[in-house]
Design an enzyme around this catalytic site. Sequence first.
Site, PDB file in Angstrom:
ATOM      1  N   LYS A  73     -51.048  10.058   9.612  1.00 13.37           N
ATOM      2  CA  LYS A  73     -51.565   8.937   8.819  1.00 13.37           C
ATOM      3  C   LYS A  73     -53.085   9.035   8.692  1.00 13.37           C
ATOM      4  O   LYS A  73     -53.790   9.333   9.675  1.00 13.37           O
ATOM      5  CB  LYS A  73     -51.173   7.619   9.492  1.00 13.37           C
ATOM      6  N   SER A 142     -48.616  -0.364   6.545  1.00 15.42           N
ATOM      7  CA  SER A 142     -49.651   0.482   5.987  1.00 15.42           C
ATOM      8  C   SER A 142     -49.354   1.979   6.114  1.00 15.42           C
ATOM      9  O   SER A 142     -50.023   2.809   5.494  1.00 15.42           O
ATOM     10  CB  SER A 142     -50.984   0.190   6.699  1.00 15.42           C
ATOM     11  N   SER A 166     -46.631  -2.294  10.443  1.00 18.92           N
ATOM     12  CA  SER A 166     -46.918  -1.107   9.629  1.00 18.92           C
ATOM     13  C   SER A 166     -46.129   0.144   9.982  1.00 18.92           C
ATOM     14  O   SER A 166     -46.265   1.163   9.305  1.00 18.92           O
ATOM     15  CB  SER A 166     -48.411  -0.785   9.702  1.00 18.92           C
TER      16      SER A 166
END
Length: 424
Positions: A73, A142, A166
């Site tokens: 990420k 996210s 997330s």
Amino acid sequence: MTKIPTALEILRRIEDGTMTCEALVRICLQRIAEREPTVQAWQHLEADTLLDAARRIDRSGTGLLKGLPIGVKDIIDTVDMPTSYGSSIYEGFHPARDAACVALARHAGALILGKTVTTEFAYYQPGKTHNPHDHGRTPGGSSSGSAAAVADGMVPLALGSQTAGSVIRPASYCGCVGYKPTLGLIDRTGVRPFADSLDTVGVFARTVEDAALFASVISGRPGLRIEDQSLRPQIGLSRTHEWGMAEPASAAVLEDAFTRLRTAGLNIREVVLPESWRGLSEAQKTIMAYEGARACAPEMLTMPDRLSAKLREFLQIGVAIPHEEYDRAKVLAAEARAEMADVLDNLDVLLTPSAPGEAPQGLQETGDPAFNRVWTLLGAPCVNVPGLTGSSGMPVGIQVIGRVGDDARTLAASAAIAQILSAG
């Protein structure tokens, strides 16, 4: 279309000589070439150097992960790839070193395939990623790129993070396993902070066993690996205080799971959460806003025009929260954490919805973390177990929640639940 095997299957094939890291990387790159134009899960790919790196790993043959490709990420630092934190402010930024979780993964033989799309600073402003099952729907956030890349078979494993929902929410929307460990179990050094009391590094995988393996390596806890498949977990089903936000898809999936698990002979009963917990979701919002305003102060004070309107508004809310309100929220969280043993009395795990329903239509929002906030606040381990679908055929996950610090049992119970639900 080519789709990669699970991580454990890959490791078995590498060990018996029927697969090489180079061949595996070629499969990943082929899948990405086929699917990335529509899914758009990747912020940065190292395609030019990956095959050489894979050949080096094949020659050395070291490490527990033996060349497994992973996605990272883009709020997690990588020394050899740009890390933009989902913001134009940091476009092209190269950190001085890897985040701890990336360094440990590399040390164990993992190959960093690239950086996956994140929302802006891991808040709610969406990135470019589409849901792999329906390109007109959100993948969640996210950790949108990590969830989509794993669910779509581009990469076997990926790193993400959770401050509200997330990891679990995008895993539910995209249809893969998402594991948010106990707070602090995976080191956060080198991960862009948003709310220090809440931020948790998590992982995405195709199976619970794969997630357990990956987390065991980067946390230094071999006991997380699922070696014994015989656990018959004692399960509580909780509709939670947020049940009014459950859409028909989530309500139906939870009832379906309840029926299947009971039919399979597992002991499962309903659990009503304490009335005092009704304020925990708001407490999580307070803590996230208060701490987020301070973590993002450098950008907010010096270049607010480079932030999205959505993030600026949230940070302004956080600045306005009195410290007394923040302190009360922290006390409420600590009191609830102390009560968790009573809530899970004689139970191994709780089941709740992972998300309000199927992934919402449109790419302007990432969905609501209503069913995740409380468990992130409490620092509890959570696993999204995929395999069920809503009325539109989109994935809808089940959230498995364990005691703080009891990640091994939570993962083992999740694997047992997943096996039953996948059997139909």
